[in-house]
Design a protein around this motif. Sequence first.
Motif, PDB file in Angstrom:
ATOM      1  N   ASP A 500       0.836  -1.229   0.096  1.00 11.20           N
ATOM      2  CA  ASP A 500       0.044   0.119  -0.044  1.00 11.20           C
ATOM      3  C   ASP A 500       0.995   1.334   0.076  1.00 11.20           C
ATOM      4  O   ASP A 500       1.563   1.767   1.067  1.00 11.20           O
ATOM      5  N   GLU A 501       1.270   1.752  -1.206  1.00 11.55           N
ATOM      6  CA  GLU A 501       1.842   3.095  -1.278  1.00 11.55           C
ATOM      7  C   GLU A 501       3.387   2.697  -0.909  1.00 11.55           C
ATOM      8  O   GLU A 501       3.593   3.684   0.346  1.00 11.55           O
ATOM      9  N   PRO A 502       3.985   1.765  -1.127  1.00 16.10           N
ATOM     10  CA  PRO A 502       5.143   1.504  -0.246  1.00 16.10           C
ATOM     11  C   PRO A 502       6.326   2.501  -0.572  1.00 16.10           C
ATOM     12  O   PRO A 502       7.474   2.568   0.156  1.00 16.10           O
ATOM     13  N   THR A 503       6.336   3.259  -1.734  1.00 17.81           N
ATOM     14  CA  THR A 503       7.311   4.432  -1.761  1.00 17.81           C
ATOM     15  C   THR A 503       6.781   5.725  -1.642  1.00 17.81           C
ATOM     16  O   THR A 503       7.509   6.743  -2.231  1.00 17.81           O
ATOM     17  N   ALA A 504       5.657   5.881  -0.922  1.00 16.16           N
ATOM     18  CA  ALA A 504       5.172   7.157  -0.692  1.00 16.16           C
ATOM     19  C   ALA A 504       6.037   7.943   0.156  1.00 16.16           C
ATOM     20  O   ALA A 504       6.705   7.470   0.998  1.00 16.16           O
ATOM     21  N   HIS A 505       5.992   9.265  -0.034  1.00 14.05           N
ATOM     22  CA  HIS A 505       6.967  10.424   0.859  1.00 14.05           C
ATOM     23  C   HIS A 505       8.320   9.992   0.668  1.00 14.05           C
ATOM     24  O   HIS A 505       9.057  10.404   1.342  1.00 14.05           O
ATOM     25  N   LEU A 506       8.794   9.294  -0.478  1.00 13.67           N
ATOM     26  CA  LEU A 506      10.318   9.008  -0.586  1.00 13.67           C
ATOM     27  C   LEU A 506      10.718   9.787  -1.758  1.00 13.67           C
ATOM     28  O   LEU A 506       9.668  10.035  -2.679  1.00 13.67           O
ATOM     29  N   ASP A 507      11.849  10.381  -1.859  1.00 10.36           N
ATOM     30  CA  ASP A 507      12.454  11.006  -2.992  1.00 10.36           C
ATOM     31  C   ASP A 507      12.548  10.047  -3.959  1.00 10.36           C
ATOM     32  O   ASP A 507      12.765   9.041  -3.708  1.00 10.36           O
ATOM     33  N   PRO A 508      12.574  10.723  -5.426  1.00 12.11           N
ATOM     34  CA  PRO A 508      12.972   9.709  -6.651  1.00 12.11           C
ATOM     35  C   PRO A 508      14.188   8.774  -6.559  1.00 12.11           C
ATOM     36  O   PRO A 508      13.933   7.533  -6.812  1.00 12.11           O
ATOM     37  N   ALA A 509      15.221   9.398  -6.054  1.00 11.19           N
ATOM     38  CA  ALA A 509      16.469   8.483  -5.767  1.00 11.19           C
ATOM     39  C   ALA A 509      16.364   7.351  -4.787  1.00 11.19           C
ATOM     40  O   ALA A 509      16.594   6.142  -5.127  1.00 11.19           O
ATOM     41  N   THR A 510      15.581   7.684  -3.542  1.00 11.51           N
ATOM     42  CA  THR A 510      15.256   6.678  -2.841  1.00 11.51           C
ATOM     43  C   THR A 510      14.298   5.467  -3.140  1.00 11.51           C
ATOM     44  O   THR A 510      14.516   4.399  -2.976  1.00 11.51           O
ATOM     45  N   GLU A 511      13.412   6.096  -3.810  1.00 12.68           N
ATOM     46  CA  GLU A 511      12.315   5.209  -4.384  1.00 12.68           C
ATOM     47  C   GLU A 511      12.640   4.231  -5.426  1.00 12.68           C
ATOM     48  O   GLU A 511      12.640   3.031  -5.361  1.00 12.68           O
ATOM     49  N   GLY A 512      13.846   4.723  -6.370  1.00 13.40           N
ATOM     50  CA  GLY A 512      14.365   3.852  -7.395  1.00 13.40           C
ATOM     51  C   GLY A 512      15.286   2.840  -6.529  1.00 13.40           C
ATOM     52  O   GLY A 512      15.299   1.584  -7.114  1.00 13.40           O
ATOM     53  N   GLU A 513      15.873   3.014  -5.413  1.00 14.43           N
ATOM     54  CA  GLU A 513      16.613   2.207  -4.632  1.00 14.43           C
ATOM     55  C   GLU A 513      15.794   0.994  -4.139  1.00 14.43           C
ATOM     56  O   GLU A 513      16.193  -0.340  -3.953  1.00 14.43           O
ATOM     57  N   LEU A 514      14.535   1.282  -3.720  1.00 12.57           N
ATOM     58  CA  LEU A 514      13.704   0.512  -3.338  1.00 12.57           C
ATOM     59  C   LEU A 514      12.898  -0.699  -4.199  1.00 12.57           C
ATOM     60  O   LEU A 514      12.459  -1.588  -3.970  1.00 12.57           O
TER      61      LEU A 514
END
Length: 559
Positions: A500-514
């Motif tokens: 459920d929105e696992p990458t919400a509130h993360l910046d694009p760089a951090t989202e890409g890592e996840l």
Amino acid sequence: MSKPPPAEAASARALLSATARQGRSRLARPILLGLASIACGLAQAWFIAHLLAALLGHGSAGWSEFFAAASLALLSIALGVAQERAQAAAGAAARADLRRRAFDRLLEAGPADDRPVGERSGLVVDRIEALDGYFSRWLPAAVLAAAGPLLIACVVAFEDPLSGLILFVAGAMVPVGMAVTGIGAALASRQQFDALQALSGRFLDRMRGLPQLVLFRRQEAEAQALGQAADELRRRTMKVLRVAFLSGLTLEVIAAAVLGCLAWRHGNLLVGGHPDPAAALFCLLMVPGFFAPLRAFSAAYHERMAANGAAAALAPLLAAPDSEPGLQLAEIPPTVVVTFEQVGLTYDPARGPALTDLSFRVMPGEALVLAGPSGSGKSSVLRLLMGFCRPDGGRIALNGRDATALRPEELRRLSSYVGQKAHLFRDSIRANIAMARPEASEAEIEAAARAAHVTDFASSLPEGLDTMIGEGGLGLSGGQAQRVAIARAFLRNRPLVLLDEPTAHLDPATEGELLDSLRRLCAGRTAIIATHSSALRARFGRVLELEKGRAGLPRMAGE
């Protein structure tokens, strides 16, 4: 001033009675110790009466009576201490049982319980703490207030029938006087706890949102609102104390009247001619002993009133069945096929349906991305699959079988869940990961940490995975906390993955890592992902657009 609804009062009494029955073996100990202490007091008063009569020149008594009275005094003190400890143990056991049951109910309800966090914490802390006096003081005092004075009045009546009759009449007057002064006490106590719960809930919620309050310059207004809530609690508390004071005053008036009557009855002892001076002194000495259990009863009377108010709030939560009916899984299946067939769900008819005729199927090894604006029903799909709510219509099937036939907790056994913001507890990183499967070995925990790339940042910490973090993940960034949540999902190792929105509130760089960790988590499993993220939609192949609870045409990413 209205009284509490009869249904609430009845449910509160039922809860208190049921809990008392479960702990009657523990409650029997302080009652038996109290009766033993009263018997010691009777024997001690008998010896002291003979000693005083001898000092006044009536009869003979010596050192044997003195040492007997002293020994009984020491024994009475020891019994009193043991009684206090037994009462405290009985109260602690009752509170522990109630808190366990209340916490189980809140965990079973999960997100379906729409009460604020502060109110829920008030239920399991303040309300249950308010029941301590009922089990540790009121119940033993109520039994001893009936048995103790009756025993003393019978012994006094054996020595002097008229004195015994006076005590019998006084004992009957005490509950009448307390009932008269206690009118409205239960309602006052309930209102006090309502004010306490409102204050504690507001304080907890505002503390959590303190940065936002400062950002919008609302700190002064909220401080004034908290002050008003605290002042309301003070007024309610003083009202309860006034009722308790009136109850104690009534008892003291009756005790003074009884002492005056017995002093008049045995007054000729001072001028001589009394047929049995030792018996007269014994009757006078037993007046404090007669009212001691009644004083304890009076002092604990407000505990009963407070317990009625607290139990009225707890009863609806604890009155629910231990578990909803349904089937249990013999074992976790290796793969799961999820099928929705014209599923409908409505939380509140005034707001319209959350889902309407929703249909889709997700096969093992496949990931379905649920996309759409906020309020389109994405999270409702996940709630249905975790058993936190049931569909109003349609059919949800797992491996071709009706999912609603399973108990809600069995549905949760099938899945691993990662939400928008992982809640981490004040413990080590290793312990936070192990929460997903406490029986897991150290090797399994470390493997899950590697799969979620937790070791990438944990290796630079002072104690690695054993590094302590604060409540809410204090000490970790948002991306690092989400990696710990993903590690929990790896360790849980279930065939169904719900994100459920696992990458919400993360910046694009951090989202890409996840994204790499999430893709590895979903590989070979049935995955359903609710998200607004365009990166997630591009990474996973199948997207289902939702709009106001309805499904558009499924499509592949990039279409």
